[in-house]
Design a protein around this motif. Structure first.
Motif, PDB file in Angstrom:
ATOM      1  N   ALA A  15       0.833  -1.211   0.000  1.00  0.00           N
ATOM      2  CA  ALA A  15       0.000   0.000   0.000  1.00  0.00           C
ATOM      3  C   ALA A  15       0.864   1.256   0.000  1.00  0.00           C
ATOM      4  N   ALA A  16       1.931   1.272   0.807  1.00  0.00           N
ATOM      5  CA  ALA A  16       2.807   2.445   0.849  1.00  0.00           C
ATOM      6  C   ALA A  16       3.411   2.702  -0.526  1.00  0.00           C
ATOM      7  N   ALA A  17       3.899   1.659  -1.172  1.00  0.00           N
ATOM      8  CA  ALA A  17       4.479   1.816  -2.515  1.00  0.00           C
ATOM      9  C   ALA A  17       3.418   2.275  -3.519  1.00  0.00           C
ATOM     10  N   PHE A  18       2.215   1.736  -3.407  1.00  0.00           N
ATOM     11  CA  PHE A  18       1.106   2.090  -4.286  1.00  0.00           C
ATOM     12  C   PHE A  18       0.770   3.583  -4.166  1.00  0.00           C
ATOM     13  N   TYR A  19       0.617   4.074  -2.926  1.00  0.00           N
ATOM     14  CA  TYR A  19       0.273   5.486  -2.727  1.00  0.00           C
ATOM     15  C   TYR A  19       1.431   6.410  -3.096  1.00  0.00           C
ATOM     16  N   GLN A  20       2.658   5.947  -2.895  1.00  0.00           N
ATOM     17  CA  GLN A  20       3.810   6.743  -3.336  1.00  0.00           C
ATOM     18  C   GLN A  20       3.760   6.947  -4.838  1.00  0.00           C
ATOM     19  N   ARG A  21       3.488   5.858  -5.546  1.00  0.00           N
ATOM     20  CA  ARG A  21       3.433   5.910  -7.005  1.00  0.00           C
ATOM     21  C   ARG A  21       2.251   6.757  -7.482  1.00  0.00           C
ATOM     22  N   LEU A  25       4.778  10.533  -4.008  1.00  0.00           N
ATOM     23  CA  LEU A  25       5.235  10.747  -2.641  1.00  0.00           C
ATOM     24  C   LEU A  25       6.529   9.977  -2.410  1.00  0.00           C
ATOM     25  N   THR A  26       7.226  10.318  -1.352  1.00  0.00           N
ATOM     26  CA  THR A  26       8.427   9.588  -0.951  1.00  0.00           C
ATOM     27  C   THR A  26       8.215   9.021   0.446  1.00  0.00           C
ATOM     28  N   LEU A  27       8.981   7.990   0.759  1.00  0.00           N
ATOM     29  CA  LEU A  27       8.899   7.368   2.072  1.00  0.00           C
ATOM     30  C   LEU A  27       9.697   8.194   3.065  1.00  0.00           C
ATOM     31  N   GLY A  28       9.050   8.603   4.125  1.00  0.00           N
ATOM     32  CA  GLY A  28       9.715   9.348   5.192  1.00  0.00           C
ATOM     33  C   GLY A  28      10.005   8.422   6.359  1.00  0.00           C
ATOM     34  N   MET A  29       9.865   8.948   7.571  1.00  0.00           N
ATOM     35  CA  MET A  29      10.099   8.168   8.778  1.00  0.00           C
ATOM     36  C   MET A  29       9.243   6.909   8.730  1.00  0.00           C
ATOM     37  N   TYR A  38       4.682  -2.537   7.967  1.00  0.00           N
ATOM     38  CA  TYR A  38       4.854  -1.231   8.602  1.00  0.00           C
ATOM     39  C   TYR A  38       4.022  -1.093   9.870  1.00  0.00           C
ATOM     40  N   GLU A  39       4.699  -0.740  10.944  1.00  0.00           N
ATOM     41  CA  GLU A  39       4.011  -0.267  12.143  1.00  0.00           C
ATOM     42  C   GLU A  39       3.608   1.180  11.885  1.00  0.00           C
ATOM     43  N   HIS A  40       4.477   1.901  11.166  1.00  0.00           N
ATOM     44  CA  HIS A  40       4.205   3.277  10.751  1.00  0.00           C
ATOM     45  C   HIS A  40       5.106   3.614   9.571  1.00  0.00           C
ATOM     46  N   ALA A  41       4.524   4.211   8.551  1.00  0.00           N
ATOM     47  CA  ALA A  41       5.297   4.693   7.403  1.00  0.00           C
ATOM     48  C   ALA A  41       4.722   6.040   6.980  1.00  0.00           C
ATOM     49  N   SER A  42       5.537   7.081   7.067  1.00  0.00           N
ATOM     50  CA  SER A  42       5.123   8.412   6.636  1.00  0.00           C
ATOM     51  C   SER A  42       5.355   8.545   5.141  1.00  0.00           C
ATOM     52  N   LEU A  43       4.329   8.971   4.423  1.00  0.00           N
ATOM     53  CA  LEU A  43       4.458   9.239   2.997  1.00  0.00           C
ATOM     54  C   LEU A  43       4.476  10.745   2.816  1.00  0.00           C
ATOM     55  N   VAL A  53       0.836   5.132   6.802  1.00  0.00           N
ATOM     56  CA  VAL A  53       0.306   3.792   6.560  1.00  0.00           C
ATOM     57  C   VAL A  53       0.787   2.873   7.676  1.00  0.00           C
ATOM     58  N   ALA A  54      -0.108   1.990   8.148  1.00  0.00           N
ATOM     59  CA  ALA A  54       0.248   0.978   9.145  1.00  0.00           C
ATOM     60  C   ALA A  54      -0.468  -0.318   8.802  1.00  0.00           C
ATOM     61  N   GLU A  55       0.135  -1.423   9.218  1.00  0.00           N
ATOM     62  CA  GLU A  55      -0.442  -2.735   8.946  1.00  0.00           C
ATOM     63  C   GLU A  55      -1.609  -3.010   9.891  1.00  0.00           C
ATOM     64  N   ASP A  56      -2.718  -3.452   9.320  1.00  0.00           N
ATOM     65  CA  ASP A  56      -3.853  -3.952  10.090  1.00  0.00           C
ATOM     66  C   ASP A  56      -3.559  -5.421  10.352  1.00  0.00           C
ATOM     67  N   LYS A  57      -3.243  -5.750  11.571  1.00  0.00           N
ATOM     68  CA  LYS A  57      -2.874  -7.123  11.921  1.00  0.00           C
ATOM     69  C   LYS A  57      -4.080  -8.036  12.038  1.00  0.00           C
TER      70      LYS A  57
END
Length: 130
Positions: A15-21, A25-29, A38-43, A53-57
């Protein structure tokens, strides 16, 4: 103060890669769990976080489950600037809260000096930080 949103999905890395594309956007912290999700990925758009973005476990025992459904998105309010501002937000938003992840009050996380998570009495999932 800034605001943003965080989404909780299965397949957080994809999902993070999808929304970046999609949004250039770029991947931040970012922080990954032991399973590589991802527990947390800033786009980021430039210097600004646009989406996290965070993983729904899928843990149905999660305190954020309502009507057998985990919230897909949270409203994030950060950059409040002072501990007092975070405490004020906590004191108000926790009144009649559906669920309070921080019943003892705001606490630190690796990416925030002081923050809290809760689902308010209207069913809105909040993350608020200094």
């Amino acid at each position: 103060m800034q605001s943003g949103c965080q989404i909780y999905v299965k397949g957080s890395v994809e999902a993070a890669a999808f929304y970046q594309r999609a949004l250039n956007l770029t991947l931040g912290m970012n922080f990954k769990d032991g399973d590589g999700t991802y527990e947390h990925a800033s786009l980021m758009f430039g210097e600004r976080e646009i989406l996290a973005v965070a993983e729904d476990k899928g843990d149905m025992s999660s305190p954020f489950i309502r009507d057998n459904k985990r919230p897909v998105m949270s409203f994030n309010c950060y950059g409040l600037g002072t501990r007092e501002a975070v405490l004020q937000a906590y004191n108000v938003l926790s009144e009649g809260a559906f669920h309070n992840e921080n019943p003892d009050g705001p606490a630190p996380l690796p990416w925030s000096e002081l923050c809290f998570y809760l689902v308010d009495k209207f069913g809105v999932y909040w993350w608020v930080a200094i």
